[in-house]
Motif scaffolding. Structure first.
Motif, PDB file in Angstrom:
ATOM      1  N   LYS A   1      10.000   8.491  -3.568  1.00 36.04           N
ATOM      2  CA  LYS A   1      10.932   7.419  -3.209  1.00 36.04           C
ATOM      3  C   LYS A   1      11.660   6.903  -4.454  1.00 36.04           C
ATOM      4  O   LYS A   1      12.879   6.662  -4.422  1.00 36.04           O
ATOM      5  CB  LYS A   1      10.164   6.278  -2.542  1.00 36.04           C
ATOM      6  CG  LYS A   1      11.026   5.098  -2.122  1.00 36.04           C
ATOM      7  CD  LYS A   1      10.169   4.033  -1.454  1.00 36.04           C
ATOM      8  CE  LYS A   1      11.013   2.846  -1.008  1.00 36.04           C
ATOM      9  NZ  LYS A   1      10.177   1.797  -0.355  1.00 36.04           N
TER      10      LYS A   1
ATOM     11  N   TYR B   1       0.864  -1.189   0.000  1.00 34.29           N
ATOM     12  CA  TYR B   1       0.000   0.000   0.000  1.00 34.29           C
ATOM     13  C   TYR B   1       0.897   1.235   0.000  1.00 34.29           C
ATOM     14  O   TYR B   1       1.769   1.373   0.861  1.00 34.29           O
ATOM     15  CB  TYR B   1      -0.870  -0.021   1.253  1.00 34.29           C
ATOM     16  CG  TYR B   1      -1.983   1.001   1.300  1.00 34.29           C
ATOM     17  CD1 TYR B   1      -3.309   0.612   1.140  1.00 34.29           C
ATOM     18  CD2 TYR B   1      -1.725   2.346   1.527  1.00 34.29           C
ATOM     19  CE1 TYR B   1      -4.346   1.538   1.213  1.00 34.29           C
ATOM     20  CE2 TYR B   1      -2.742   3.275   1.590  1.00 34.29           C
ATOM     21  CZ  TYR B   1      -4.054   2.863   1.421  1.00 34.29           C
ATOM     22  OH  TYR B   1      -5.064   3.780   1.481  1.00 34.29           O
ATOM     23  N   TYR B   2       0.685   2.118  -0.969  1.00 37.83           N
ATOM     24  CA  TYR B   2       1.521   3.320  -1.077  1.00 37.83           C
ATOM     25  C   TYR B   2       0.661   4.567  -1.274  1.00 37.83           C
ATOM     26  O   TYR B   2      -0.334   4.549  -2.003  1.00 37.83           O
ATOM     27  CB  TYR B   2       2.476   3.225  -2.267  1.00 37.83           C
ATOM     28  CG  TYR B   2       3.620   2.264  -2.101  1.00 37.83           C
ATOM     29  CD1 TYR B   2       4.791   2.641  -1.445  1.00 37.83           C
ATOM     30  CD2 TYR B   2       3.535   0.970  -2.603  1.00 37.83           C
ATOM     31  CE1 TYR B   2       5.842   1.759  -1.297  1.00 37.83           C
ATOM     32  CE2 TYR B   2       4.582   0.073  -2.453  1.00 37.83           C
ATOM     33  CZ  TYR B   2       5.737   0.478  -1.808  1.00 37.83           C
ATOM     34  OH  TYR B   2       6.778  -0.406  -1.658  1.00 37.83           O
ATOM     35  N   HIS B   3       1.079   5.630  -0.624  1.00 39.18           N
ATOM     36  CA  HIS B   3       0.608   6.973  -0.952  1.00 39.18           C
ATOM     37  C   HIS B   3       1.372   7.373  -2.217  1.00 39.18           C
ATOM     38  O   HIS B   3       2.608   7.463  -2.192  1.00 39.18           O
ATOM     39  CB  HIS B   3       0.921   7.913   0.216  1.00 39.18           C
ATOM     40  CG  HIS B   3       0.600   9.347  -0.018  1.00 39.18           C
ATOM     41  ND1 HIS B   3      -0.678   9.805  -0.189  1.00 39.18           N
ATOM     42  CD2 HIS B   3       1.420  10.434  -0.119  1.00 39.18           C
ATOM     43  CE1 HIS B   3      -0.647  11.102  -0.369  1.00 39.18           C
ATOM     44  NE2 HIS B   3       0.601  11.505  -0.340  1.00 39.18           N
TER      45      HIS B   3
ATOM     46  N   LYS C   1       4.288   9.917  -2.324  1.00 41.69           N
ATOM     47  CA  LYS C   1       5.470   9.460  -1.585  1.00 41.69           C
ATOM     48  C   LYS C   1       6.203   8.366  -2.346  1.00 41.69           C
ATOM     49  O   LYS C   1       7.436   8.285  -2.319  1.00 41.69           O
ATOM     50  CB  LYS C   1       5.065   8.974  -0.199  1.00 41.69           C
ATOM     51  CG  LYS C   1       4.615  10.078   0.744  1.00 41.69           C
ATOM     52  CD  LYS C   1       4.299   9.524   2.127  1.00 41.69           C
ATOM     53  CE  LYS C   1       3.872  10.641   3.078  1.00 41.69           C
ATOM     54  NZ  LYS C   1       3.522  10.113   4.423  1.00 41.69           N
ATOM     55  N   LEU C   2       5.460   7.500  -3.023  1.00 38.73           N
ATOM     56  CA  LEU C   2       6.096   6.446  -3.806  1.00 38.73           C
ATOM     57  C   LEU C   2       6.920   7.032  -4.937  1.00 38.73           C
ATOM     58  O   LEU C   2       8.072   6.621  -5.160  1.00 38.73           O
ATOM     59  CB  LEU C   2       5.039   5.497  -4.374  1.00 38.73           C
ATOM     60  CG  LEU C   2       5.564   4.436  -5.353  1.00 38.73           C
ATOM     61  CD1 LEU C   2       6.588   3.528  -4.681  1.00 38.73           C
ATOM     62  CD2 LEU C   2       4.412   3.620  -5.924  1.00 38.73           C
TER      63      LEU C   2
END
Length: 245
Positions: free
Chosen positions: A141, A132-134, A137-138
């Motif tokens: 990253k 699960y990613y926002h 933000k991913l």
């Protein structure tokens, strides 16, 4: 070997479920002890359930869900535009095996992330690999990963997830590296793995959001094929919870 020694050996071998079940049986009156074949079956079942529970806990922790959610907590209010039959058809997570995507769209606070989390939790319980990613933000990253040469490794991790949940699609503008990263993610998953996306933007606005005709065509072609759509309506559920006495 006496019962206490047997129990200690189970613990030494890290057969925790079996040890707990055996210890519970030892505390029963002798006349209630199961026969040998029943005892073995009960101990094996206990160990299986224990390991499955631990595996599920690890999967949920690794997924990093935004909410602790379950399918049973979902409310099908008439104003939400959440089709119960369509939702229940997804509850067995067979959409993951078919590599189908799911989109939850609607205004802030209408429950998109909660629904995505609920399906993610269910997938973990059924043994699927989930992340699960926002999305902002991913992408940040991945941008950093390009600088330290770990970009390919990060993409490989995403590709291995049988269910990838991307929360808050469209919340921030996409730069060119972000668009290319999204294309690579969707290319890696197309026809092989499932993706859930939550967004305040309706699906028809995603093309303009990507703001690059060539990349938009390529990304959406991979996303929109075999997708389930939920266009949620109604007031913010968060506001309703906060206003409750």
């Amino acid at each position: 070997m006496n019962n206490q020694a047997t129990l200690q050996r189970m613990q030494q071998l890290k057969l925790q479920g079996m040890a707990q079940a055996f210890e519970a049986i030892l505390h029963l009156p002798v006349q209630q002890h199961p026969a040998t074949d029943q005892l073995l079956a009960q101990l094996l079942d206990a160990e299986y359930e224990h390991r499955h529970h631990q595996k599920t806990k690890t999967a949920i922790r690794s997924a990093r869900f935004r909410y602790q959610a379950s399918l049973e907590e979902v409310h099908f209010l008439p104003t939400r535009n959440l089709d119960q039959d369509q939702w229940l058809r997804l509850a067995d997570c067979s959409f993951i095996k078919r590599a189908e995507n799911i989109f939850f769209t609607g205004a802030a606070g209408c429950g998109k992330s909660f629904l995505a989390s609920a399906l993610g939790y269910q997938a973990c319980r059924l043994g699927y690999r989930v992340a699960y990613y926002h999305l902002p933000k991913l992408l940040e990253k991945l941008h950093v990963a390009k600088a330290d040469a770990s970009y390919s490794r990060e993409l490989a991790k995403l590709e291995k997830q049988q269910l990838l949940i991307l929360d808050d699609w469209g919340l921030q503008p996409l730069d060119q590296p972000g668009k290319l990263a999204l294309l690579q993610i969707m290319e890696d998953r197309h026809g092989k793995a499932a993706t859930i996306i939550t967004s305040q933007l309706p699906v028809k606005a995603w093309y303009d959001y990507i703001a690059d005709p060539t990349l938009a065509d390529a990304i959406l072609d991979r996303l929109l094929h075999q997708a389930h759509r939920f266009e949620l309506k109604g007031d913010s559920l968060r506001k309703k919870i906060m206003n409750q006495p």
